[in-house]
Design a protein around this motif. Structure first.
Motif, PDB file in Angstrom:
ATOM      1  N   ILE A 343       0.831  -1.206   0.000  1.00 61.72           N
ATOM      2  CA  ILE A 343       0.000   0.000   0.000  1.00 61.72           C
ATOM      3  C   ILE A 343       0.866   1.257   0.000  1.00 61.72           C
ATOM      4  CG2 ILE A 343      -0.211   0.252   2.512  1.00 61.72           C
ATOM      5  CD1 ILE A 343      -3.127   0.979   2.106  1.00 61.72           C
ATOM      6  N   SER A 344       2.100   1.136   0.524  1.00 63.81           N
ATOM      7  CA  SER A 344       3.007   2.288   0.576  1.00 63.81           C
ATOM      8  C   SER A 344       3.767   2.496  -0.722  1.00 63.81           C
ATOM      9  CB  SER A 344       3.998   2.108   1.724  1.00 63.81           C
ATOM     10  OG  SER A 344       3.323   1.933   2.951  1.00 63.81           O
ATOM     11  N   ALA A 345       3.573   1.602  -1.694  1.00 62.33           N
ATOM     12  CA  ALA A 345       4.208   1.719  -3.019  1.00 62.33           C
ATOM     13  C   ALA A 345       5.720   1.569  -2.949  1.00 62.33           C
ATOM     14  CB  ALA A 345       3.823   3.038  -3.686  1.00 62.33           C
ATOM     15  N   PHE A 346       6.195   0.608  -2.147  1.00 68.49           N
ATOM     16  CA  PHE A 346       7.615   0.259  -2.197  1.00 68.49           C
ATOM     17  C   PHE A 346       7.921  -0.360  -3.559  1.00 68.49           C
ATOM     18  CE2 PHE A 346       7.963   0.872   2.307  1.00 68.49           C
ATOM     19  CZ  PHE A 346       9.321   1.044   2.548  1.00 68.49           C
ATOM     20  N   PRO A 347       9.098  -0.113  -4.109  1.00 64.57           N
ATOM     21  CA  PRO A 347       9.497  -0.830  -5.330  1.00 64.57           C
ATOM     22  C   PRO A 347       9.421  -2.340  -5.110  1.00 64.57           C
ATOM     23  CG  PRO A 347      10.997   0.986  -4.893  1.00 64.57           C
ATOM     24  CD  PRO A 347      10.100   0.894  -3.705  1.00 64.57           C
ATOM     25  N   LEU A 348       8.993  -3.044  -6.147  1.00 65.37           N
ATOM     26  CA  LEU A 348       8.789  -4.500  -6.153  1.00 65.37           C
ATOM     27  C   LEU A 348       7.501  -4.920  -5.459  1.00 65.37           C
ATOM     28  CD1 LEU A 348      12.422  -5.794  -5.460  1.00 65.37           C
ATOM     29  CD2 LEU A 348      11.336  -5.290  -7.650  1.00 65.37           C
ATOM     30  N   PHE A 349       6.658  -3.938  -5.085  1.00 65.55           N
ATOM     31  CA  PHE A 349       5.352  -4.255  -4.523  1.00 65.55           C
ATOM     32  C   PHE A 349       4.275  -3.554  -5.360  1.00 65.55           C
ATOM     33  CE2 PHE A 349       8.306  -5.017  -1.113  1.00 65.55           C
ATOM     34  CZ  PHE A 349       7.838  -6.186  -0.523  1.00 65.55           C
ATOM     35  N   SER A 350       3.034  -4.015  -5.225  1.00 58.21           N
ATOM     36  CA  SER A 350       1.996  -3.735  -6.226  1.00 58.21           C
ATOM     37  C   SER A 350       1.711  -2.256  -6.468  1.00 58.21           C
ATOM     38  CB  SER A 350       0.701  -4.463  -5.853  1.00 58.21           C
ATOM     39  OG  SER A 350       0.295  -4.151  -4.536  1.00 58.21           O
ATOM     40  N   ALA A 351       1.494  -1.466  -5.411  1.00 54.88           N
ATOM     41  CA  ALA A 351       1.092  -0.076  -5.629  1.00 54.88           C
ATOM     42  C   ALA A 351       2.160   0.741  -6.332  1.00 54.88           C
ATOM     43  CB  ALA A 351       0.719   0.579  -4.300  1.00 54.88           C
ATOM     44  N   PHE A 352       3.421   0.316  -6.257  1.00 53.68           N
ATOM     45  CA  PHE A 352       4.482   1.020  -6.979  1.00 53.68           C
ATOM     46  C   PHE A 352       4.211   1.008  -8.479  1.00 53.68           C
ATOM     47  CE2 PHE A 352       8.549   1.182  -9.219  1.00 53.68           C
ATOM     48  CZ  PHE A 352       9.131   2.303  -8.651  1.00 53.68           C
ATOM     49  N   ALA A 353       3.620  -0.082  -8.964  1.00 51.76           N
ATOM     50  CA  ALA A 353       3.362  -0.216 -10.399  1.00 51.76           C
ATOM     51  C   ALA A 353       2.012   0.337 -10.813  1.00 51.76           C
ATOM     52  CB  ALA A 353       3.454  -1.690 -10.801  1.00 51.76           C
ATOM     53  N   THR A 354       1.129   0.634  -9.859  1.00 47.76           N
ATOM     54  CA  THR A 354      -0.226   1.073 -10.208  1.00 47.76           C
ATOM     55  C   THR A 354      -0.475   2.530  -9.843  1.00 47.76           C
ATOM     56  OG1 THR A 354      -1.084   0.199  -8.097  1.00 47.76           O
ATOM     57  CG2 THR A 354      -1.139  -1.261 -10.014  1.00 47.76           C
ATOM     58  N   HIS A 448      12.167   7.305 -11.128  1.00 43.52           N
ATOM     59  CA  HIS A 448      10.986   6.941 -10.342  1.00 43.52           C
ATOM     60  C   HIS A 448      11.374   6.147  -9.107  1.00 43.52           C
ATOM     61  CE1 HIS A 448       6.979   4.578 -10.009  1.00 43.52           C
ATOM     62  NE2 HIS A 448       7.009   5.582  -9.168  1.00 43.52           N
ATOM     63  N   VAL A 449      12.263   5.192  -9.259  1.00 43.52           N
ATOM     64  CA  VAL A 449      12.672   4.364  -8.114  1.00 43.52           C
ATOM     65  C   VAL A 449      13.353   5.219  -7.058  1.00 43.52           C
ATOM     66  CG1 VAL A 449      14.181   2.485  -7.376  1.00 43.52           C
ATOM     67  CG2 VAL A 449      12.836   2.244  -9.461  1.00 43.52           C
ATOM     68  N   ILE A 450      14.286   6.091  -7.476  1.00 46.01           N
ATOM     69  CA  ILE A 450      15.012   6.927  -6.517  1.00 46.01           C
ATOM     70  C   ILE A 450      14.073   7.903  -5.822  1.00 46.01           C
ATOM     71  CG2 ILE A 450      16.772   8.730  -6.304  1.00 46.01           C
ATOM     72  CD1 ILE A 450      18.353   7.303  -8.468  1.00 46.01           C
ATOM     73  N   ASN A 451      13.189   8.529  -6.583  1.00 47.40           N
ATOM     74  CA  ASN A 451      12.252   9.493  -5.981  1.00 47.40           C
ATOM     75  C   ASN A 451      11.334   8.814  -4.974  1.00 47.40           C
ATOM     76  OD1 ASN A 451      13.320  11.583  -7.484  1.00 47.40           O
ATOM     77  ND2 ASN A 451      11.791  11.412  -9.125  1.00 47.40           N
ATOM     78  N   GLN A 452      10.858   7.627  -5.303  1.00 49.37           N
ATOM     79  CA  GLN A 452       9.957   6.939  -4.389  1.00 49.37           C
ATOM     80  C   GLN A 452      10.688   6.504  -3.122  1.00 49.37           C
ATOM     81  OE1 GLN A 452       6.835   6.879  -4.647  1.00 49.37           O
ATOM     82  NE2 GLN A 452       6.219   5.425  -3.066  1.00 49.37           N
ATOM     83  N   LEU A 453      11.913   6.025  -3.261  1.00 50.15           N
ATOM     84  CA  LEU A 453      12.684   5.625  -2.079  1.00 50.15           C
ATOM     85  C   LEU A 453      13.001   6.836  -1.197  1.00 50.15           C
ATOM     86  CD1 LEU A 453      15.154   2.994  -3.598  1.00 50.15           C
ATOM     87  CD2 LEU A 453      13.186   2.566  -2.096  1.00 50.15           C
ATOM     88  N   GLN A 454      13.269   7.960  -1.812  1.00 48.41           N
ATOM     89  CA  GLN A 454      13.501   9.178  -1.032  1.00 48.41           C
ATOM     90  C   GLN A 454      12.250   9.567  -0.244  1.00 48.41           C
ATOM     91  OE1 GLN A 454      14.740  11.929  -4.081  1.00 48.41           O
ATOM     92  NE2 GLN A 454      16.929  11.639  -3.650  1.00 48.41           N
ATOM     93  N   LEU A 455      11.105   9.504  -0.904  1.00 50.00           N
ATOM     94  CA  LEU A 455       9.848   9.847  -0.245  1.00 50.00           C
ATOM     95  C   LEU A 455       9.609   8.926   0.950  1.00 50.00           C
ATOM     96  CD1 LEU A 455       7.144  11.503  -0.370  1.00 50.00           C
ATOM     97  CD2 LEU A 455       6.226   9.614  -1.715  1.00 50.00           C
ATOM     98  N   LEU A 456       9.791   7.634   0.756  1.00 48.74           N
ATOM     99  CA  LEU A 456       9.566   6.679   1.839  1.00 48.74           C
ATOM    100  C   LEU A 456      10.570   6.867   2.971  1.00 48.74           C
ATOM    101  CD1 LEU A 456       8.885   3.532  -0.394  1.00 48.74           C
ATOM    102  CD2 LEU A 456       7.189   4.866   0.866  1.00 48.74           C
ATOM    103  N   LEU A 457      11.816   7.151   2.624  1.00 48.31           N
ATOM    104  CA  LEU A 457      12.839   7.364   3.644  1.00 48.31           C
ATOM    105  C   LEU A 457      12.515   8.585   4.496  1.00 48.31           C
ATOM    106  CD1 LEU A 457      15.586   6.680   4.908  1.00 48.31           C
ATOM    107  CD2 LEU A 457      16.665   8.076   3.128  1.00 48.31           C
TER     108      LEU A 457
END
Length: 560
Positions: A343-354, A448-457
């Motif tokens: 649900i948090s859209a981590f890379p390799l999990f579903s919401a990241f792709a949707t 996209h991967v870097i931006n999402q990891l930054q947001l989660l961090l």
């Protein structure tokens, strides 16, 4: 054309008649057989027939309807596995029945069929709340049913206005071209938990049974998203409605103590992304909303399953009463974290792709304010659903619960849901190929991967800082009032105020009003009393003159 919806609804009648393994086999066979039947059906409308001068198409297969029906059937299978340990035939029978109504709505080719499934979904799902067999669940179920019936009445009125205007009952693109369309959108807005219309969801889902909450999460609200995607794509109003839906639940979820209610607010947050995607419209917006709806059916079910297992073993889902459960329920904790990562859209999990498809669609339309709101909401959902749920349930302040792991069937259902979440995240093209429009989108880019990891961090650092400094809102044993303040506070207080005011007004104004009324009655009836002039005998010639005058007046008026 045979419908998998009819298969599940008729098959549900046989569930209470069987016992033991035969009942379990039937519960599992129904969604599996429905999936097979769905994918064997050819695209296009099925058999049509006339009813009261209206042409009905109960089954219509295209990419959009097949996608949502597939999601509903997968959710039905997961929920059926999760419910195998029950000794309650009512709840076990309601799962295929409720799923069948959602599938029927997704496959409907006309608005009348949609309305029938719409109402059946509301009625059947109410019993999943009443199955708690408590006073709280009874009252919550009644409030839930009222909301569903109001939604159905609005939809029926909208359909009637469209028929009256000669616009037909085809279930396709409607837009906002008339009052009938507006009523249908309002009906969908109730079931989709639009702002100020959402209280039924956060009020009732936490009062459902362990299995009931899992069954409620994938069907009603996602059927509403399907109707929006089919009938109102590109409606600008939905962009802002969706943006509001993503933001406001975050603040309630952070202070909420009941973790199943936190998930209910999280559901509204995720629905907001889907509504915004539909509002943007176009291939990317509708694809993103549809894909995220299917992904949400699975990862939200997984989270409700994990909290249901906690409720089953500990008797509570209050954050103030939980913690340290990873020692007793390590498998449930690990599977819950998969749902949280999804649900948090981590890379390799579903919401990241949707979810990223929706963000991309908003970005392409250069809706900067909406994009920033969705970005804030993305961090917020990680804050309350990705961290708070597993943290307070399984890790924070050990309350000394030493319980058994969840039953085997529950763990199997959670494991299958977790595998689907990871499967969508790792191989998103498997889902993209089912979407209604060709997909020209690649989620796994370096940026996209870097931006999402930054947001989660950054979100995780903010949570850690707030907890360490004691600034994070404490888990209090309380109920936070939302839009339900209307019927929990305003209406009762207004009724009590009126109840106290009416006797005082009666004592204060009653005597003078009765005196004035008596005087008015006396003055009005005085000419009719026996001693009055009108009551005395009149001469014959005077009566003749009056008759002539009245007859002449009538003739004159008739000739004018």
């Amino acid at each position: 054309m045979t419908s998998p919806a009819l298969l599940l609804m008729l098959g549900a009648a046989g569930v209470p008649l069987l016992h033991g393994r035969l009942r379990s086999v039937l519960m599992l066979l129904l969604p599996v057989a429905g999936l097979v039947m769905l994918w064997l059906l050819p695209e296009g409308p099925g058999v049509t027939f006339a009813l009261f001068g209206l042409e009905l198409t109960p089954v219509r297969i295209d990419a959009l309807s097949r996608l949502f029906a597939t999601g509903f059937l997968l959710a039905a299978l997961l929920t059926s596995i999760y419910a195998l340990h029950l000794r309650d035939p009512l709840q076990q029978a309601l799962i295929p029945l409720y799923a069948g109504t959602a599938i029927g709505g997704a496959l409907a080719g006309d608005l009348v069929t949609l309305f029938v499934c719409w109402e059946l979904a509301g009625l059947s799902s109410a019993f999943l709340i009443w199955a708690g067999r408590t006073e709280r669940s009874y009252r919550a179920g009644m409030r839930y049913l009222v909301a569903q019936l109001i939604s159905g009445l609005l939809m029926l009125a909208g359909i009637a206005l469209r028929v009256q205007a000669g616009e037909g009952i085809e279930f396709g693109y409607l837009g906002l071209n008339g009052p009938g369309d507006a009523l249908i959108l309002l009906a969908v807005g109730i079931k989709c938990a639009f702002p100020l219309l959402h209280a039924w969801l956060t009020d009732t889902y936490p009062e459902a049974t362990v299995v009931g909450a899992v069954a409620l999460s994938p069907f009603t609200t996602k059927l509403a998203v399907y109707v929006l995607a089919r009938s109102f794509p590109g409606t600008d109003l939905l962009i802002w409605v969706g943006a509001a839906m993503t933001v406001f639940p975050i603040f309630y979820a952070v202070i909420e103590n009941d973790l199943r209610r936190v998930l209910a607010y999280s559901m509204i947050n995720q629905l907001g992304f889907m509504v915004a995607g539909v509002g943007v419209g176009g291939a990317l917006g509708v694809n993103g909303a549809s894909a995220h709806a299917v992904a949400d059916m699975v990862f939200k079910s997984l989270l409700f399953m994990a909290m249901g297992a906690v409720l089953l073993r500990t008797g509570t889902t209050k954050g103030s009463e939980l913690g340290g459960l990873y020692k007793s329920m390590p498998q449930t904790a690990a599977l819950c974290m998969v749902g949280a990562a999804s649900i948090s859209a981590f890379p390799l999990f579903s919401a990241f792709a949707t979810k990223s498809m929706i963000m991309e669609a908003v970005g392409q339309e250069q809706l900067t304010v909406v994009w920033l709101l969705l970005l804030f909401a993305s961090a917020g959902v990680f804050h309350h659903a990705g961290i708070k749920i597993p943290y307070f349930a399984f890790f924070a302040h050990d309350r000394g619960h030493r319980v058994a792991e969840a039953p085997l069937n529950m763990r199997v259902a959670m494991t299958l849901a977790a595998l689907i979440c990871v499967g969508i995240g790792v191989a998103p093209n498997l889902l993209y190929e089912l979407l209604p429009h060709p997909v020209d989108y690649v989620p796994y880019t370096t940026a996209h991967v870097i931006n999402q990891l930054q947001l989660l961090l950054l979100a995780s650092m903010a949570f850690t800082l707030l907890v360490r400094t004691g600034l994070y809102p404490p888990e209090l044993r309380s109920v936070n009032l939302d839009a339900d303040v209307v019927y929990r506070r305003v209406l009762p207080h207004t009724w009590h105020a009126l109840s106290r005011a009416v006797p005082r007004l009666r004592r204060t104004l009653g005597p003078p009003l009765r005196h004035r009324g008596a005087n008015l009655w006396s003055a009005t009836t005085r000419p009719l009393r026996p001693e009055a002039k009108l009551a005395t005998p009149w001469p014959t010639h005077l009566m003749v003159w009056w008759a002539v005058f009245l007859l002449g007046t009538v003739l004159l008026l008739a000739l004018l």
